[in-house]
Design an enzyme around this catalytic site. Structure first.
Site, short mmCIF file in Angstrom:
data_model
loop_
_atom_site.label_atom_id
_atom_site.label_comp_id
_atom_site.label_asym_id
_atom_site.label_seq_id
_atom_site.Cartn_x
_atom_site.Cartn_y
_atom_site.Cartn_z
N ARG A 32 -64.77 -52.04 115.82
CA ARG A 32 -63.31 -51.96 115.98
C ARG A 32 -62.93 -51.73 117.57
O ARG A 32 -62.01 -52.16 118.03
CB ARG A 32 -62.55 -50.67 115.35
CG ARG A 32 -61.11 -50.75 115.21
CD ARG A 32 -60.79 -49.31 114.32
NE ARG A 32 -59.55 -49.48 114.21
CZ ARG A 32 -58.52 -48.12 113.84
NH1 ARG A 32 -59.09 -47.21 114.47
NH2 ARG A 32 -57.34 -48.29 113.78
N CYS A 94 -53.06 -51.60 115.55
CA CYS A 94 -54.32 -51.83 115.00
C CYS A 94 -54.32 -50.87 113.75
O CYS A 94 -54.52 -49.52 113.87
CB CYS A 94 -55.63 -51.70 115.80
SG CYS A 94 -57.12 -51.91 115.04
N SER A 95 -54.12 -51.17 112.79
CA SER A 95 -53.73 -50.45 111.61
C SER A 95 -54.92 -49.41 111.40
O SER A 95 -56.03 -49.60 111.50
CB SER A 95 -53.50 -51.26 110.26
OG SER A 95 -52.15 -51.74 110.51
N SER A 96 -54.66 -48.38 110.49
CA SER A 96 -55.72 -47.53 110.01
C SER A 96 -56.78 -48.09 109.15
O SER A 96 -56.30 -48.80 108.18
CB SER A 96 -54.94 -46.33 109.11
OG SER A 96 -56.10 -45.34 108.51
N PHE A 239 -46.28 -49.77 107.17
CA PHE A 239 -46.36 -50.81 108.33
C PHE A 239 -45.00 -51.16 108.95
O PHE A 239 -44.08 -50.79 108.65
CB PHE A 239 -46.75 -52.07 107.50
CG PHE A 239 -48.34 -52.20 107.30
CD1 PHE A 239 -49.24 -53.03 107.96
CD2 PHE A 239 -48.64 -51.49 106.26
CE1 PHE A 239 -50.65 -52.85 107.84
CE2 PHE A 239 -50.12 -51.61 105.92
CZ PHE A 239 -51.04 -52.33 106.54
#
Length: 383
Positions: A32, A94-96, A239
């Site tokens: 990541r 950058c999503s969880s 989101f």
């Protein structure tokens, strides 16, 4: 050091069921940290307020944030906001990891599948899909040129080469269609039919669906042979909105001198704390209504309702105070928003309080409708 943090996060995600064996190897293959800029704003997953991260000033803190269950905001106000302050509206992130991998799992991809991603963002998900399927099978569309350029650098640096397109994802991407899967990383209130058009029969569309009322939910739709997409809501999912569907949401009382005042015996907290099934019923029965909740330290609570994108539209305020048997409703406009919301909630009660899993959504070329238990049982406004 990054390996230690990555291993710890993987263990946590595995223990909570977010990271399954089918995606674990790709989590390892696509670190990541390659997709997070030096300066960003970390938003912990329900554990506290957001905070700035800066790799050049605090590399260990930056790395801990990257390998935590946090979403990392990488842009504010379409690039005009300062990530060091966190002030502004997030417009890319950058999503969880706790939602990234369940969404990928919901896609149920098979070898050789072609995937369209709506919203490249940091590029992490495009790279994960490329690792799983091969870069040649992945198309990712991003509307923001700066975000797209940064993602392209990150994806290339990670060793992948999917088709990266700068365009409005609302339109899908017909040149590379048909796709077996469509994966949206931005929320929509109205599912663009282009996504259905670009998906082959039997294909799957996974997207965060967010009506004006309530919170977002993850929808998994399957395209049938008649050009429809039909599916259900699997879980909650928060989101950012697709840019073309962003709305102005806020409570703006006006014409207060002409407002109506009445009493209700329905505790507004009953609606505020109701399950997802109730929120879905309200969203279907009373479209375009937004909610805001204000809670005071002394226990008083206000449910504030307004019409989205309509600063001079209808509004309502319902105030709860401890020890009272009735509660004050103040409202103005052509719609009594409290009456509509409370009626929808009580209709949900009369149906036996169906839970979220019993609701679904159908998208056709002409409309989008919610249903209960079966696509024929449509939940229509004011029915």
């Amino acid at each position: 050091m990054s390996e230690d943090h990555a291993t710890a996060l993987a263990s946590h995600l595995t223990a909570t069921g977010s990271l399954t064996p089918s995606w674990h190897q790709y989590y390892n293959a696509v670190p990541r940290h390659h997709f997070i800029p030096d300066v960003a704003w970390a938003v912990p997953d329900g554990t506290g307020p957001g905070y700035p991260i800066d790799r050049n000033h605090d590399a260990p803190g930056w790395l801990r944030a990257v390998y935590s269950n946090a979403s990392i905001v990488t842009q504010l106000d379409a690039g005009t906001g300062d990530l060091r302050t966190g002030k502004g509206t997030p417009t890319s992130s950058c999503s969880s990891p706790a939602i990234v991998f369940p969404m990928l799992q919901a896609l149920d991809v098979l070898d050789g599948h072609r995937v369209l991603e709506i919203g490249t963002g940091s590029g992490w998900t495009a790279a994960l899909l490329s690792a799983r399927l091969g870069s040649q099978h992945v198309t990712s569309v991003e509307v923001d040129e700066d975000i797209a350029a940064r993602a392209a650098e990150s994806v290339t640096r990670a060793g992948y080469a999917p088709h990266l397109i700068v365009a409005d994802g609302t339109d899908g991407y017909e040149p590379n269609a048909p796709f077996d899967r469509v994966h949206a990383t931005c929320a929509v209130e109205h599912v663009p039919y282009a996504w259905v058009r670009d998906t082959r029969p039997g294909g799957v569309i996974v997207l965060p669906w967010r009506p004006t009322y309530g919170h977002g939910m993850l929808a998994r739709l399957v395209v049938d042979g008649d050009g429809q997409a039909i599916g259900r809501f699997e879980r909650t999912a928060s989101f950012m909105m697709l840019r073309s569907q962003q709305r102005t949401i806020g409570w703006t009382p006006h014409h207060t001198d002409n407002a109506h005042t009445e009493q209700t015996t329905l505790d507004p907290r009953t609606i505020i704390n109701a399950p997802d099934g109730a929120a879905l019923t309200i969203a279907a029965h009373s479209p375009g209504i937004t909610q805001t909740v204000i809670a005071d330290p002394d226990g008083d609570v206000s449910l504030l309702l307004s019409e989205a994108d309509t600063p001079d539209g209808a509004w309502a305020a319902v105030d709860y105070s401890a020890g009272r048997n009735t509660y004050t409703v103040t409202w103005w406009g052509e719609r009594n928003l409290w009456a509509q919301v409370s009626h929808a909630h009580l209709r949900w009660v009369s149906w036996g309080q169906p839970e979220r899993a019993r609701f679904g959504i159908t998208v056709t070329p002409d409309e989008q409708v919610l249903w209960l238990d079966h696509p024929r049982h449509r939940v229509l406004p004011n029915t």
